[in-house]
Design a protein around this motif. Sequence first.
Motif, PDB file in Angstrom:
ATOM      1  N   LEU A  68       0.827  -1.201   0.000  1.00 41.72           N
ATOM      2  CA  LEU A  68       0.000   0.000   0.000  1.00 41.72           C
ATOM      3  C   LEU A  68       0.865   1.255   0.000  1.00 41.72           C
ATOM      4  CD1 LEU A  68      -2.691   1.401   0.065  1.00 41.72           C
ATOM      5  CD2 LEU A  68      -2.804   1.022   2.543  1.00 41.72           C
ATOM      6  N   ALA A  69       1.948   1.262   0.785  1.00 39.95           N
ATOM      7  CA  ALA A  69       2.849   2.420   0.795  1.00 39.95           C
ATOM      8  C   ALA A  69       3.431   2.657  -0.600  1.00 39.95           C
ATOM      9  CB  ALA A  69       3.963   2.205   1.816  1.00 39.95           C
ATOM     10  N   GLU A  70       3.815   1.580  -1.265  1.00 40.27           N
ATOM     11  CA  GLU A  70       4.361   1.683  -2.613  1.00 40.27           C
ATOM     12  C   GLU A  70       3.315   2.224  -3.590  1.00 40.27           C
ATOM     13  OE1 GLU A  70       7.023  -1.270  -5.315  1.00 40.27           O
ATOM     14  OE2 GLU A  70       5.095  -2.069  -4.643  1.00 40.27           O
ATOM     15  N   MET A  71       2.099   1.713  -3.489  1.00 39.82           N
ATOM     16  CA  MET A  71       1.038   2.154  -4.399  1.00 39.82           C
ATOM     17  C   MET A  71       0.662   3.614  -4.165  1.00 39.82           C
ATOM     18  SD  MET A  71      -1.376  -1.244  -4.277  1.00 39.82           S
ATOM     19  CE  MET A  71      -2.632  -0.561  -5.318  1.00 39.82           C
ATOM     20  N   LEU A  72       0.638   4.044  -2.908  1.00 38.51           N
ATOM     21  CA  LEU A  72       0.319   5.440  -2.617  1.00 38.51           C
ATOM     22  C   LEU A  72       1.322   6.372  -3.285  1.00 38.51           C
ATOM     23  CD1 LEU A  72      -0.592   5.180   1.172  1.00 38.51           C
ATOM     24  CD2 LEU A  72      -2.166   5.761  -0.687  1.00 38.51           C
ATOM     25  N   ARG A  73       2.598   6.042  -3.186  1.00 36.54           N
ATOM     26  CA  ARG A  73       3.618   6.866  -3.843  1.00 36.54           C
ATOM     27  C   ARG A  73       3.483   6.799  -5.360  1.00 36.54           C
ATOM     28  NH1 ARG A  73       8.245   9.428  -3.012  1.00 36.54           N
ATOM     29  NH2 ARG A  73       8.373   8.901  -0.794  1.00 36.54           N
ATOM     30  N   GLU A  74       3.265   5.606  -5.861  1.00 33.86           N
ATOM     31  CA  GLU A  74       3.195   5.421  -7.309  1.00 33.86           C
ATOM     32  C   GLU A  74       2.044   6.202  -7.929  1.00 33.86           C
ATOM     33  OE1 GLU A  74       3.598   1.582 -10.226  1.00 33.86           O
ATOM     34  OE2 GLU A  74       2.286   1.391  -8.482  1.00 33.86           O
ATOM     35  N   ARG A  75       0.922   6.294  -7.227  1.00 31.35           N
ATOM     36  CA  ARG A  75      -0.274   6.902  -7.799  1.00 31.35           C
ATOM     37  C   ARG A  75      -0.515   8.332  -7.330  1.00 31.35           C
ATOM     38  NH1 ARG A  75      -4.372   1.637  -7.656  1.00 31.35           N
ATOM     39  NH2 ARG A  75      -2.837   0.166  -8.519  1.00 31.35           N
TER      40      ARG A  75
ATOM     41  N   PRO B  51      -0.032  12.142  -7.476  1.00 32.45           N
ATOM     42  CA  PRO B  51       0.492  13.093  -8.463  1.00 32.45           C
ATOM     43  C   PRO B  51       1.470  14.088  -7.859  1.00 32.45           C
ATOM     44  CG  PRO B  51      -1.717  13.729  -7.797  1.00 32.45           C
ATOM     45  CD  PRO B  51      -1.434  12.417  -7.119  1.00 32.45           C
ATOM     46  N   LEU B  52       1.665  14.042  -6.535  1.00 33.90           N
ATOM     47  CA  LEU B  52       2.490  15.043  -5.868  1.00 33.90           C
ATOM     48  C   LEU B  52       3.823  14.494  -5.356  1.00 33.90           C
ATOM     49  CD1 LEU B  52      -0.304  16.830  -3.771  1.00 33.90           C
ATOM     50  CD2 LEU B  52       0.502  17.352  -6.087  1.00 33.90           C
ATOM     51  N   LEU B  53       4.023  13.188  -5.434  1.00 31.18           N
ATOM     52  CA  LEU B  53       5.261  12.594  -4.947  1.00 31.18           C
ATOM     53  C   LEU B  53       6.062  12.015  -6.097  1.00 31.18           C
ATOM     54  CD1 LEU B  53       4.066  10.634  -1.760  1.00 31.18           C
ATOM     55  CD2 LEU B  53       4.887  12.988  -1.919  1.00 31.18           C
ATOM     56  N   GLU B  54       7.387  12.020  -5.941  1.00 30.84           N
ATOM     57  CA  GLU B  54       8.232  11.390  -6.951  1.00 30.84           C
ATOM     58  C   GLU B  54       7.980   9.884  -6.945  1.00 30.84           C
ATOM     59  OE1 GLU B  54      12.289  12.078  -5.961  1.00 30.84           O
ATOM     60  OE2 GLU B  54      12.160  11.168  -3.975  1.00 30.84           O
ATOM     61  N   SER B  55       8.043   9.289  -8.131  1.00 31.94           N
ATOM     62  CA  SER B  55       7.705   7.861  -8.225  1.00 31.94           C
ATOM     63  C   SER B  55       8.731   7.090  -9.043  1.00 31.94           C
ATOM     64  CB  SER B  55       6.312   7.688  -8.850  1.00 31.94           C
ATOM     65  OG  SER B  55       6.258   8.297 -10.132  1.00 31.94           O
ATOM     66  N   HIS B  56      10.001   7.533  -8.983  1.00 34.25           N
ATOM     67  CA  HIS B  56      11.022   6.756  -9.690  1.00 34.25           C
ATOM     68  C   HIS B  56      11.250   5.440  -8.947  1.00 34.25           C
ATOM     69  CE1 HIS B  56      14.004   7.821  -6.639  1.00 34.25           C
ATOM     70  NE2 HIS B  56      13.645   9.079  -6.776  1.00 34.25           N
ATOM     71  N   PRO B  57      11.847   4.438  -9.584  1.00 31.35           N
ATOM     72  CA  PRO B  57      11.938   3.097  -8.988  1.00 31.35           C
ATOM     73  C   PRO B  57      12.578   3.065  -7.607  1.00 31.35           C
ATOM     74  CG  PRO B  57      12.462   2.990 -11.309  1.00 31.35           C
ATOM     75  CD  PRO B  57      12.315   4.449 -10.983  1.00 31.35           C
ATOM     76  N   LEU B  58      13.618   3.871  -7.374  1.00 33.07           N
ATOM     77  CA  LEU B  58      14.267   3.847  -6.070  1.00 33.07           C
ATOM     78  C   LEU B  58      13.333   4.353  -4.976  1.00 33.07           C
ATOM     79  CD1 LEU B  58      17.900   5.059  -6.873  1.00 33.07           C
ATOM     80  CD2 LEU B  58      17.161   2.760  -6.205  1.00 33.07           C
ATOM     81  N   ALA B  59      12.536   5.377  -5.278  1.00 27.64           N
ATOM     82  CA  ALA B  59      11.589   5.913  -4.292  1.00 27.64           C
ATOM     83  C   ALA B  59      10.500   4.891  -3.990  1.00 27.64           C
ATOM     84  CB  ALA B  59      10.982   7.219  -4.799  1.00 27.64           C
ATOM     85  N   LEU B  60       9.982   4.209  -5.013  1.00 20.32           N
ATOM     86  CA  LEU B  60       8.963   3.178  -4.809  1.00 20.32           C
ATOM     87  C   LEU B  60       9.520   2.040  -3.956  1.00 20.32           C
ATOM     88  CD1 LEU B  60       7.449   2.986  -8.410  1.00 20.32           C
ATOM     89  CD2 LEU B  60       6.433   4.074  -6.401  1.00 20.32           C
TER      90      LEU B  60
ATOM     91  N   LEU C 176      -1.455  14.114  -0.495  1.00 20.26           N
ATOM     92  CA  LEU C 176      -0.938  13.222  -1.543  1.00 20.26           C
ATOM     93  C   LEU C 176      -1.631  13.447  -2.875  1.00 20.26           C
ATOM     94  CD1 LEU C 176      -0.798   9.861   0.488  1.00 20.26           C
ATOM     95  CD2 LEU C 176       1.029  11.544   0.155  1.00 20.26           C
ATOM     96  N   GLY C 177      -2.634  14.338  -2.889  1.00 24.64           N
ATOM     97  CA  GLY C 177      -3.398  14.548  -4.118  1.00 24.64           C
ATOM     98  C   GLY C 177      -4.345  13.403  -4.408  1.00 24.64           C
ATOM     99  N   LEU C 178      -4.748  12.675  -3.361  1.00 25.29           N
ATOM    100  CA  LEU C 178      -5.626  11.517  -3.516  1.00 25.29           C
ATOM    101  C   LEU C 178      -6.899  11.727  -2.702  1.00 25.29           C
ATOM    102  CD1 LEU C 178      -2.897   8.757  -3.006  1.00 25.29           C
ATOM    103  CD2 LEU C 178      -3.899   9.448  -5.185  1.00 25.29           C
ATOM    104  N   THR C 179      -7.874  10.868  -2.896  1.00 33.19           N
ATOM    105  CA  THR C 179      -9.100  10.890  -2.103  1.00 33.19           C
ATOM    106  C   THR C 179      -9.162   9.643  -1.242  1.00 33.19           C
ATOM    107  OG1 THR C 179     -10.442   9.678  -3.713  1.00 33.19           O
ATOM    108  CG2 THR C 179     -10.277  12.080  -3.992  1.00 33.19           C
ATOM    109  N   ALA C 180     -10.048   9.667  -0.259  1.00 34.81           N
ATOM    110  CA  ALA C 180     -10.234   8.477   0.566  1.00 34.81           C
ATOM    111  C   ALA C 180     -10.704   7.293  -0.272  1.00 34.81           C
ATOM    112  CB  ALA C 180     -11.219   8.761   1.695  1.00 34.81           C
ATOM    113  N   ALA C 181     -11.489   7.575  -1.317  1.00 31.22           N
ATOM    114  CA  ALA C 181     -11.947   6.497  -2.206  1.00 31.22           C
ATOM    115  C   ALA C 181     -10.759   5.877  -2.943  1.00 31.22           C
ATOM    116  CB  ALA C 181     -12.967   7.031  -3.201  1.00 31.22           C
ATOM    117  N   ASP C 182      -9.793   6.716  -3.367  1.00 29.46           N
ATOM    118  CA  ASP C 182      -8.583   6.186  -4.007  1.00 29.46           C
ATOM    119  C   ASP C 182      -7.864   5.232  -3.063  1.00 29.46           C
ATOM    120  OD1 ASP C 182      -8.953   7.781  -6.298  1.00 29.46           O
ATOM    121  OD2 ASP C 182      -7.846   9.459  -5.401  1.00 29.46           O
ATOM    122  N   ILE C 183      -7.736   5.650  -1.814  1.00 31.19           N
ATOM    123  CA  ILE C 183      -7.001   4.839  -0.845  1.00 31.19           C
ATOM    124  C   ILE C 183      -7.765   3.564  -0.526  1.00 31.19           C
ATOM    125  CG2 ILE C 183      -6.117   4.814   1.524  1.00 31.19           C
ATOM    126  CD1 ILE C 183      -5.462   7.783   1.140  1.00 31.19           C
ATOM    127  N   THR C 184      -9.094   3.625  -0.536  1.00 31.46           N
ATOM    128  CA  THR C 184      -9.894   2.414  -0.355  1.00 31.46           C
ATOM    129  C   THR C 184      -9.559   1.385  -1.418  1.00 31.46           C
ATOM    130  OG1 THR C 184     -11.734   3.576   0.678  1.00 31.46           O
ATOM    131  CG2 THR C 184     -12.231   1.475  -0.359  1.00 31.46           C
TER     132      THR C 184
END
Length: 418
Positions: free
Chosen positions: A309-316, A318-327, A396-404
């Motif tokens: 879930l932590a990886e997916m939150l970063r990956e999706r 729009p406000l966080l870097e999502s290069h492979p090392l960060a993921l 994170l630029g996400l909604t609670a529905a996204d996180i669900t």
Amino acid sequence: MPTELPEISASRDMQELIARQAILGRQGEIIGYELFAREEDYGPLADPFLSSARVLVKTFSVFNVEQLLGGKLAFINFTDSYFDEKSLALFPPQQIIPEFTITEAPNRDFIGNLINLQKIGFRLALDRFEGAPWQVALLKVMSFIKIDTHANTPAVWEAWIHMIRNANLPNTPALIATRVETQAMARRCFEMGVDYSQGYYFMRPEIITGKTLATDQRTIFNLLNLLAEENPVSDIEETFRKDPGLSYQLLRYLNSAGLTRGQEIDSIRRALILLGRQPLQRWLTLLLFASQGNHKSPLLVVAATRARLAEMLRERSPLLESHPLALHRSFLVGMLSLLDVCLGQPMAGLLEELRLCPEMRAAIMHHQGEDGILLQVVEAAERGDIDAVRDGAAPLGLTAADITRMSLESMAWAASLR
């Protein structure tokens, strides 16, 4: 009372957060999950029947139930006022455990509905047993009885256990201690005769001074440090060569995961090169949680869910870097956030021994930095704390529905590791 499941409009789809809490046996094995829902806009769903219905629909319609539950039981709460046996009969009785929270003596129709559910194969659970005469009368149709060990004194709930065990019943129901907050309480519950326990005790460390790591865990620690320090492949290969069991697991993993890509693996070195450093680090971290005796630790499921879930939150986001090392870093922060519980040692010492970078240590220990924020959101989703999820989603630029959606995906991913 409705006779069909309430219709859920497309515009509201996935707007509630579905959370789960494990129910564990004496050896720490997961036998089932209690599932519950939270409304994105209003917190707990106001309509108890709608809450239970949505949990059922999401569990059996949105995701592969075998992946989500891993073949375990699903305890879903109902009350005597908001309950429809015809709707419940739409779902598989071998996996669903209707759990009833009943606040007053039920009428004859309600008891008849319970008996009908039992006849078609459902096993039933009674929550918040307190020894009332009408609760005692219901024991004969119940397969599970839940006792709140937090709201009642040990003397009281121990007397209830004795009452149930000595009741003249054709089949004695299994006893589940709920709201078990410490490992000491879990031990006491099992000593007093409960069959299962439920609560956050297994996620809280019980530190044992001087406890050392098992040999295979020590090898994994050494390998993780070699990888973090970017040591040459020859050093990593030599460590694997000294542990035939670990080498076998690596080769078996490559083959079963379809990662050989048709190539023959003629050495550990070739296997390591084929897998790559970051995937190897992730696999070793998962293995650290899985190497807990004769059965996989239930913490593997929780920790793996956190990691994904932590990886997916970063990956999706729009406000966080999502290069492979960060993921990769976010994944490890989520996974390692339960390392102290897994190994029964203080977190600070374990992280120091792993020689993690300061940013990762700060995220795990103090929820600092981007990964610390992600970990806070992950833990809030795990608890079903919709207010905290919503507060953490906005930056994170996400909604609670996204996180669900991501939470359910991560649960399914973690379940597939079994």
